[in-house]
Design an enzyme around this catalytic site. Sequence first.
Site, PDB file in Angstrom:
ATOM      1  N   GLU A   1       0.452   2.800   4.390  1.00 25.53           N
ATOM      2  CA  GLU A   1       0.239   2.875   5.817  1.00 25.53           C
ATOM      3  C   GLU A   1       1.634   2.804   6.453  1.00 25.53           C
ATOM      4  O   GLU A   1       2.396   1.875   6.166  1.00 25.53           O
ATOM      5  CB  GLU A   1      -0.602   1.676   6.267  1.00 25.53           C
ATOM      6  CG  GLU A   1      -1.050   1.821   7.687  1.00 25.53           C
ATOM      7  CD  GLU A   1      -1.857   0.621   8.175  1.00 25.53           C
ATOM      8  OE1 GLU A   1      -2.384  -0.139   7.360  1.00 25.53           O
ATOM      9  OE2 GLU A   1      -1.938   0.479   9.406  1.00 25.53           O
TER      10      GLU A   1
ATOM     11  N   ARG B   1      -2.120  -7.153  -7.576  1.00 24.79           N
ATOM     12  CA  ARG B   1      -0.922  -6.912  -6.779  1.00 24.79           C
ATOM     13  C   ARG B   1       0.223  -7.768  -7.309  1.00 24.79           C
ATOM     14  O   ARG B   1       0.000  -8.768  -7.988  1.00 24.79           O
ATOM     15  CB  ARG B   1      -1.193  -7.193  -5.311  1.00 24.79           C
ATOM     16  CG  ARG B   1      -1.511  -8.641  -4.998  1.00 24.79           C
ATOM     17  CD  ARG B   1      -2.016  -8.840  -3.569  1.00 24.79           C
ATOM     18  NE  ARG B   1      -1.044  -8.453  -2.582  1.00 24.79           N
ATOM     19  CZ  ARG B   1      -1.216  -7.444  -1.723  1.00 24.79           C
ATOM     20  NH1 ARG B   1      -2.325  -6.731  -1.744  1.00 24.79           N
ATOM     21  NH2 ARG B   1      -0.303  -7.161  -0.851  1.00 24.79           N
TER      22      ARG B   1
ATOM     23  N   LYS C   1       3.606  -6.850   4.859  1.00 29.26           N
ATOM     24  CA  LYS C   1       4.395  -6.176   5.885  1.00 29.26           C
ATOM     25  C   LYS C   1       4.311  -6.902   7.219  1.00 29.26           C
ATOM     26  O   LYS C   1       5.275  -6.933   7.973  1.00 29.26           O
ATOM     27  CB  LYS C   1       3.914  -4.727   6.043  1.00 29.26           C
ATOM     28  CG  LYS C   1       4.437  -3.809   4.960  1.00 29.26           C
ATOM     29  CD  LYS C   1       3.965  -2.392   5.170  1.00 29.26           C
ATOM     30  CE  LYS C   1       2.549  -2.231   4.707  1.00 29.26           C
ATOM     31  NZ  LYS C   1       2.069  -0.859   4.754  1.00 29.26           N
TER      32      LYS C   1
HETATM   33  P1  ATP Z   1       0.784  -5.189   3.091  1.00 29.71           P
HETATM   34  O1  ATP Z   1      -0.305  -6.196   2.963  1.00 29.71           O
HETATM   35  O2  ATP Z   1       2.099  -5.643   2.595  1.00 29.71           O
HETATM   36  O3  ATP Z   1       0.878  -4.585   4.448  1.00 29.71           O
HETATM   37  P2  ATP Z   1      -0.723  -3.022   2.250  1.00 29.71           P
HETATM   38  O4  ATP Z   1      -1.578  -3.057   1.050  1.00 29.71           O
HETATM   39  O5  ATP Z   1      -1.394  -3.118   3.560  1.00 29.71           O
HETATM   40  O6  ATP Z   1       0.409  -4.069   2.069  1.00 29.71           O
HETATM   41  P3  ATP Z   1      -0.206  -0.271   2.172  1.00 29.71           P
HETATM   42  O7  ATP Z   1       0.833   0.490   2.869  1.00 29.71           O
HETATM   43  O8  ATP Z   1      -1.609  -0.093   2.619  1.00 29.71           O
HETATM   44  O9  ATP Z   1       0.194  -1.776   2.267  1.00 29.71           O
HETATM   45  O10 ATP Z   1      -0.088  -0.098   0.614  1.00 29.71           O
HETATM   46  C1  ATP Z   1       0.142   1.102  -0.064  1.00 29.71           C
HETATM   47  C2  ATP Z   1      -0.231   0.897  -1.505  1.00 29.71           C
HETATM   48  O11 ATP Z   1       0.585  -0.110  -2.082  1.00 29.71           O
HETATM   49  C3  ATP Z   1      -1.662   0.450  -1.645  1.00 29.71           C
HETATM   50  O12 ATP Z   1      -2.267   1.187  -2.679  1.00 29.71           O
HETATM   51  C4  ATP Z   1      -1.539  -1.001  -1.981  1.00 29.71           C
HETATM   52  O13 ATP Z   1      -2.596  -1.423  -2.775  1.00 29.71           O
HETATM   53  C5  ATP Z   1      -0.214  -1.071  -2.718  1.00 29.71           C
HETATM   54  N1  ATP Z   1       0.376  -2.399  -2.600  1.00 29.71           N
HETATM   55  C6  ATP Z   1       0.635  -3.081  -1.468  1.00 29.71           C
HETATM   56  N2  ATP Z   1       1.135  -4.296  -1.735  1.00 29.71           N
HETATM   57  C7  ATP Z   1       1.203  -4.395  -3.090  1.00 29.71           C
HETATM   58  C8  ATP Z   1       1.621  -5.414  -3.991  1.00 29.71           C
HETATM   59  N3  ATP Z   1       2.088  -6.586  -3.565  1.00 29.71           N
HETATM   60  N4  ATP Z   1       1.553  -5.145  -5.322  1.00 29.71           N
HETATM   61  C9  ATP Z   1       1.103  -3.964  -5.753  1.00 29.71           C
HETATM   62  N5  ATP Z   1       0.678  -2.979  -4.963  1.00 29.71           N
HETATM   63  C10 ATP Z   1       0.727  -3.176  -3.640  1.00 29.71           C
HETATM   64 MG    MG Z   2      -2.920  -1.736   4.082  1.00 29.25          MG
END
Ligand code: ATP
Ligand code: MG
Length: 556
Positions: free
Chosen positions: A35, A259, A269
């Site tokens: 995102e 994760r 984020k």
């Molecule tokens: P955040 O909670 O940090 O905002 P998010 O999951 O909302 O992370 P996205 O931009 O939606 O962030 O994530 C893109 C991809 O990265 C998704 O497939 C998500 O599952 C993966 N991802 C995010 N954080 C992690 C993590 N700590 N370890 C492994 N994969 C991750």
């Molecule tokens: Mg997300």
Amino acid sequence: MIEEDKSLNFIEEIVEEDLRNGTHDGRVLTRFPPEPNGYLHIGHAKSICLNFGLAQKYNGKTNLRFDDTNPVTEDVEYVESIKKDIQWLGFQWAEELYTSDYFETLYQYAIQLIQHDLAYVDDSTAEEIAAAKGTPTEPGVPTPYRSRSIEENLTLFQEMRDGKYKDGEKVLRAKIDLANPNMHLRDPLLYRIKHAHHHRTGDKWCIYPMYDFAHGQSDSIEKITHSVCTLEFIPHRPLYDWLIEKLEIFPSHQYEFARLNMTYTVMSKRKLLQLVTEGHVESWDDPRMPTISGFRRRGYTPASIRNFCERIGVQKRENMIDVSLLEFCIREDLNKTAWRRMAVLDPIKMVITNYPDGQVEELHGENNPEVEGGEGSRMIPFSKELWIEREDFMEEPPKKFFRLGPGLSVRLKHGYIVECHDFKKDENGQVTEVHCTYIPNSKSGEDTSGLKVKGTIHWVSVAHAKKAEVRLYDRLFQVENPAAEEDFKASINKESLHIIENAYIEPDLANAIPGKGYQFIRMGYFTLDTKSTPDHLVFNRTVTLKDSWAKEVKKG
Ligand code: ATP
Ligand code: MG
């Protein structure tokens, strides 16, 4: 034929099983779906390495899909940074796609659900919907709008799109099962009204699909074979499957892995954004940030991060990875690749009393003694007055202090053996000068003195040294798991940045190459900061030579 490999991770096992069974005609297409509401962090690197790694290993492809369904928090700055970071990590996507490109298709899918009486427009408030949803142990109850006719729903949904209603006035919900033990199946929201400008579609839309309605359908539109996401999406999977089944679209499948959580940092984020906006760090790419851009600026290499992701592997259960493993990976890489240089961070002057005034010798040092040929060498000027590290001199040295003190001898790296015979102090008792004599026939590489000394110290010639600002970083948080604290910001390490304003560096470092790692001999690994200028050189410490934290634990 795929070779048997005992060390497959569980997702690779699934892919290989699919390949054996001819599922998806032997095709592997993964996607990385960020995102664009922040910069990528090291957790994303794990997902990137996994998704792109699967495609590389099985001759497939990976799409980069921006999951841009939240107009308010998203921005093109983030889109650009995400692209840069993925490429820097060494990966190239097959297609650059945006969920917003599918808004029209998704809208038509929603109409299809309404036509099959599988979705309805609900006028209830968010609170009313939440209250009517029940609890995990109690079934929900229908709101008065659940029984609306298909025609009425079609009209209202069209009107939602046309902008007839205000934010929150209506939502579109799937009509599934209000008693389902899985709360995600209790008539989940599919669309919400949001009158907001979108960074790509502008003001074209005022209704936006929810994650659950956009994600699986986007996978399906792209014919993704293996949609890999993190564990928290396990309860969403039945909805993912339900929507694909009811819409009769390409059967993408979702698989979940743990994760990455890492000690002494936060990985969301939202939290990282707070650190930036509230000024706890300078920017998203502050070298203390766990962002990919922060690690890059700090001097981490793409190989070290890929290697880290390889080592931590892919698990089905959450765990906490020790940040020292990441530090180990960068040390291991820089030990092989960094160019050796000399820099004095806390200087005192050494005068070689028997060295001719005004004489300058050109000494030479290999750039990288770890490789055959040394990757060339650089010239290091040597003269009568040198800067040495304050901690390399002791007025009253204890036994086994193999550095300088009255009567003690050391080798000057790449240069001569010197013996200390005197020193000067100021009125505060601070040592200001160390006086030595050098042994003329002890020069490194052509030493005929027959003398043996235990210690070697680094130095720079006073007349030739350049000045630089050197930034030493420490962990940004004082506790192992700041996210578990009531207020994660309360555990910020106030001493996480130590600036040395006037370090002396050997002259060749004025030509330091951006992005290149340098070992300041005995002091650690450093890299030029992105904001360094020829008039004001700035170096960031990437990592210390040894794990100083591990030592402290043992001491304690
Ligand atoms: P955040 O909670 O940090 O905002 P998010 O999951 O909302 O992370 P996205 O931009 O939606 O962030 O994530 C893109 C991809 O990265 C998704 O497939 C998500 O599952 C993966 N991802 C995010 N954080 C992690 C993590 N700590 N370890 C492994 N994969 C991750
Ligand atoms: Mg997300």
